[in-house]
Design a protein around this motif. Structure first.
Motif, PDB file in Angstrom:
ATOM      1  N   ARG A 174      -1.619 -78.291   7.656  1.00  0.00           N
ATOM      2  CA  ARG A 174      -2.780 -77.748   6.749  1.00  0.00           C
ATOM      3  C   ARG A 174      -3.021 -76.466   7.735  1.00  0.00           C
ATOM      4  NH1 ARG A 174      -8.015 -77.975   7.779  1.00  0.00           N
ATOM      5  NH2 ARG A 174      -8.283 -79.629   9.035  1.00  0.00           N
ATOM      6  N   ILE A 175      -3.227 -75.098   6.995  1.00  0.00           N
ATOM      7  CA  ILE A 175      -3.791 -74.090   7.696  1.00  0.00           C
ATOM      8  C   ILE A 175      -4.968 -73.584   7.014  1.00  0.00           C
ATOM      9  CG2 ILE A 175      -1.410 -73.603   8.287  1.00  0.00           C
ATOM     10  CD1 ILE A 175      -1.271 -71.174   5.841  1.00  0.00           C
ATOM     11  N   HIS A 176      -5.586 -74.111   6.070  1.00  0.00           N
ATOM     12  CA  HIS A 176      -6.946 -73.801   5.521  1.00  0.00           C
ATOM     13  C   HIS A 176      -7.881 -74.925   5.790  1.00  0.00           C
ATOM     14  CE1 HIS A 176      -5.849 -76.574   2.183  1.00  0.00           C
ATOM     15  NE2 HIS A 176      -6.872 -76.397   1.717  1.00  0.00           N
ATOM     16  N   GLY A 177      -9.022 -74.604   5.524  1.00  0.00           N
ATOM     17  CA  GLY A 177     -10.293 -75.550   5.929  1.00  0.00           C
ATOM     18  C   GLY A 177     -11.502 -74.954   5.674  1.00  0.00           C
ATOM     19  N   ILE A 178     -12.663 -75.649   6.160  1.00  0.00           N
ATOM     20  CA  ILE A 178     -14.070 -74.983   6.141  1.00  0.00           C
ATOM     21  C   ILE A 178     -14.179 -74.088   7.332  1.00  0.00           C
ATOM     22  CG2 ILE A 178     -16.442 -75.696   5.879  1.00  0.00           C
ATOM     23  CD1 ILE A 178     -14.990 -76.459   3.657  1.00  0.00           C
ATOM     24  N   LEU A 179     -14.823 -72.949   7.361  1.00  0.00           N
ATOM     25  CA  LEU A 179     -14.935 -72.058   7.993  1.00  0.00           C
ATOM     26  C   LEU A 179     -16.664 -71.870   8.171  1.00  0.00           C
ATOM     27  CD1 LEU A 179     -12.478 -69.282   8.080  1.00  0.00           C
ATOM     28  CD2 LEU A 179     -12.168 -71.369   9.051  1.00  0.00           C
ATOM     29  N   ASN A 180     -17.318 -71.743   9.246  1.00  0.00           N
ATOM     30  CA  ASN A 180     -18.514 -71.440   9.340  1.00  0.00           C
ATOM     31  C   ASN A 180     -19.411 -72.571   9.006  1.00  0.00           C
ATOM     32  OD1 ASN A 180     -17.892 -68.695  10.211  1.00  0.00           O
ATOM     33  ND2 ASN A 180     -17.795 -68.163   7.697  1.00  0.00           N
ATOM     34  N   ARG A 181     -20.835 -72.145   9.224  1.00  0.00           N
ATOM     35  CA  ARG A 181     -21.744 -73.414   8.658  1.00  0.00           C
ATOM     36  C   ARG A 181     -22.736 -73.104   7.892  1.00  0.00           C
ATOM     37  NH1 ARG A 181     -22.816 -76.081  14.927  1.00  0.00           N
ATOM     38  NH2 ARG A 181     -20.769 -76.637  15.307  1.00  0.00           N
ATOM     39  N   LYS A 192      -6.015 -65.217   7.422  1.00  0.00           N
ATOM     40  CA  LYS A 192      -5.438 -64.920   5.956  1.00  0.00           C
ATOM     41  C   LYS A 192      -3.852 -65.417   5.872  1.00  0.00           C
ATOM     42  CE  LYS A 192      -9.120 -62.925   4.383  1.00  0.00           C
ATOM     43  NZ  LYS A 192     -10.163 -63.718   5.371  1.00  0.00           N
ATOM     44  N   ALA A 193      -3.709 -66.384   6.591  1.00  0.00           N
ATOM     45  CA  ALA A 193      -2.334 -66.781   6.435  1.00  0.00           C
ATOM     46  C   ALA A 193      -2.052 -67.488   5.062  1.00  0.00           C
ATOM     47  CB  ALA A 193      -2.037 -67.976   7.601  1.00  0.00           C
ATOM     48  N   ALA A 194      -0.869 -67.671   4.570  1.00  0.00           N
ATOM     49  CA  ALA A 194      -0.498 -68.121   3.218  1.00  0.00           C
ATOM     50  C   ALA A 194      -0.265 -69.739   3.363  1.00  0.00           C
ATOM     51  CB  ALA A 194       0.627 -67.517   2.538  1.00  0.00           C
TER      52      ALA A 194
END
Length: 331
Positions: A174-181, A192-194
């Motif tokens: 997995r290379i995407h997820g929740i960023l920040n709060r 910005k990876a695909a």
């Protein structure tokens, strides 16, 4: 063990959640769920749309729970009594939850590809207020491509985490997820990876809103103008069974999706080859028209149906609800 939901008793296995117990009964007493997904371990507890009232904890401890609980994360106890559509408190709380989910959600329904299949659209129709009380600027995000076939429109996202769990559990990495709060939280890839793996397209199917869309289908047609047909093929991928739904417009296959059950959950995840690369009828063995709920706008002008009796008009439920009301008013 036995649990009673809106006056209807049901026997379930130990460890069953209230939501899944309600699904065994079926009908209108099933709480809505925007984040829970039975095939994704750890999902649920994010959106709070499935809140219910536990009016009796169990036979051993009949005290009611002091607050509404998330039915997707609360397991049943023997003798438990639960109220969903029979509780005005639950209905009012659900209305507030819907209002919260819609605070930053744009009015994109006329142009959104998810229209007609959107869980939030259905939830807003059933429980939403006529107008919002929110008077501040809504948060907005630029649309980004997180793959050659997937576009992320974060402004529409309700942070249900389904796509994150999907990538975690059915893909190699997995290379995407929740960023920040807090209010700045967003689904994204860090640099910005695909999102590029054999099963990445399944994040589109599990998304309950129009935040993740299929770029190959984007703005091509409305789902209620298409005809869903079940089909299968012998897929080379060991984890894909090749069972899909083809969405036709005339003789053209506009898109391919995994098959979903009556709760909008994918029955079996499919690979990207089946989803994006096989869009000719000759690639598939056609099984027949997909059975669509008569409540769905997709079924318009496509199928003949015999409407099933709903729980709201069930004499047994009406009598049980009356008994429940009398018990509550005596306290």
């Amino acid at each position: 063990m036995k649990v009673t939901i809106d006056g209807i008793p049901v026997d379930v296995e130990p460890g069953t959640t209230i939501l899944n117990a309600a699904r065994q009964i079926g009908g209108d007493i099933v709480p809505p769920a925007m984040c829970y997904y039975s095939k994704l371990e750890g999902s649920g507890g994010k959106c709070r749309t499935c809140l219910v009232k536990v009016s009796k904890g169990s036979e051993k401890d009949p005290r009611p729970m002091p607050k509404l609980v998330a039915s997707c994360r609360t397991t049943v106890m023997d003798g438990m009594e639960v109220q969903n559509i029979t509780s005005p408190e639950v209905i009012e709380a659900r209305k507030g939850i819907v209002e919260m989910l819609l605070i930053n959600h744009p009015l994109d329904c006329p142009i959104c590809d998810q229209a007609g299949e959107c869980d939030l659209q259905n939830l807003g129709f059933e429980h939403g207020a006529v107008k919002t009380r929110y008077e501040f600027d809504r948060r907005t995000f630029e649309k980004i491509d997180i793959g050659d076939k997937i576009q992320l429109h974060m402004t529409r996202c309700i942070l249900c985490y389904r796509c994150v769990f999907t990538a975690d559990q059915i893909t190699d990495h997995r290379i995407h997820g929740i960023l920040n709060r807090g209010d700045h939280s967003e689904i994204s890839t860090y640099i910005k990876a695909a999102v590029d793996n054999d099963f990445s397209g399944n994040v589109i199917d599990v998304c309950p809103v129009g935040a993740l869309t299929d770029k190959t289908f984007r703005f091509k047609n409305r789902v209620w103008f298409t005809k869903p047909v079940d089909a299968h093929r012998d897929c080379d991928h060991e984890k894909c069974n090749g069972k899909v739904t083809l969405w036709y417009k005339g003789e053209e296959v506009l898109r391919v999706t995994a098959r979903k059950d009556k709760y909008g959950e994918v029955e079996e995840f499919i690979c990207n080859t089946c989803r994006f690369d096989k869009k000719k009828t000759s690639d598939w063995v056609i099984e027949g028209p997909r059975k669509i709920s008569h409540k769905s706008v997709i079924s318009a002008n496509h199928y003949e149906f015999k409407p099933l009796p709903v729980v709201k008009t069930n004499p047994q439920l009406m009598e049980k609800n009356k008994e429940q009301f009398e018990r509550d008013t005596r306290l």
